[in-house]
Design a protein around this motif. Structure first.
Motif, PDB file in Angstrom:
ATOM      1  N   ILE A   1      24.504  12.214  -3.404  1.00 38.39           N
ATOM      2  CA  ILE A   1      23.970  12.686  -2.129  1.00 38.39           C
ATOM      3  C   ILE A   1      22.547  12.167  -2.022  1.00 38.39           C
ATOM      4  O   ILE A   1      21.756  12.335  -2.949  1.00 38.39           O
ATOM      5  N   PRO A   2      22.220  11.513  -0.921  1.00 38.09           N
ATOM      6  CA  PRO A   2      20.854  10.994  -0.790  1.00 38.09           C
ATOM      7  C   PRO A   2      19.809  12.098  -0.865  1.00 38.09           C
ATOM      8  O   PRO A   2      20.055  13.241  -0.464  1.00 38.09           O
ATOM      9  N   ALA A   3      18.655  11.767  -1.403  1.00 41.82           N
ATOM     10  CA  ALA A   3      17.602  12.764  -1.611  1.00 41.82           C
ATOM     11  C   ALA A   3      17.147  13.391  -0.300  1.00 41.82           C
ATOM     12  O   ALA A   3      16.743  14.551  -0.272  1.00 41.82           O
ATOM     13  N   GLU A   4      17.218  12.643   0.796  1.00 34.67           N
ATOM     14  CA  GLU A   4      16.746  13.163   2.085  1.00 34.67           C
ATOM     15  C   GLU A   4      17.609  14.319   2.579  1.00 34.67           C
ATOM     16  O   GLU A   4      17.129  15.209   3.264  1.00 34.67           O
ATOM     17  N   SER A   5      18.906  14.308   2.233  1.00 31.76           N
ATOM     18  CA  SER A   5      19.798  15.346   2.739  1.00 31.76           C
ATOM     19  C   SER A   5      19.970  16.500   1.751  1.00 31.76           C
ATOM     20  O   SER A   5      20.607  17.492   2.077  1.00 31.76           O
ATOM     21  N   ARG A   6      19.417  16.374   0.552  1.00 28.81           N
ATOM     22  CA  ARG A   6      19.506  17.462  -0.432  1.00 28.81           C
ATOM     23  C   ARG A   6      18.340  18.415  -0.229  1.00 28.81           C
ATOM     24  O   ARG A   6      17.208  17.984  -0.043  1.00 28.81           O
TER      25      ARG A   6
END
Length: 78
Positions: free
Chosen positions: A45-50
């Motif tokens: 999961i990309p860091a921006e959406s976590r």
């Protein structure tokens, strides 16, 4: 009359097991491939959406506070 062989065999086997078990673990560790940090595990999961760790902690504390309020209310009504 007991034979002297079984009495001598037990310490020998114990010594052999004590040396063999760690040796097997060392060989297994040497043969397994280490996990590198550049390898992606499954679906990343990309860091921006976590959500960040602080957000998780905040949500956890909010739920805990709500549970405490419910418990206090239930104790007050008794």
């Amino acid at each position: 009359r007991e034979a002297p062989i079984p009495k001598m065999l037990a310490p020998c086997l114990l010594r052999r097991v004590v040396f063999t078990v760690p040796l097997v673990f060392v060989v297994a560790l040497l043969l397994t491939e280490p996990v590198r940090s550049d390898q992606e595990a499954g679906t990343a999961i990309p860091a921006e959406s976590r959500p960040c760790v602080d957000c998780h902690a905040f949500e956890f504390m909010q739920r805990a506070l709500q549970d405490l309020k419910k418990t206090a209310y239930n104790l007050d009504t008794r």
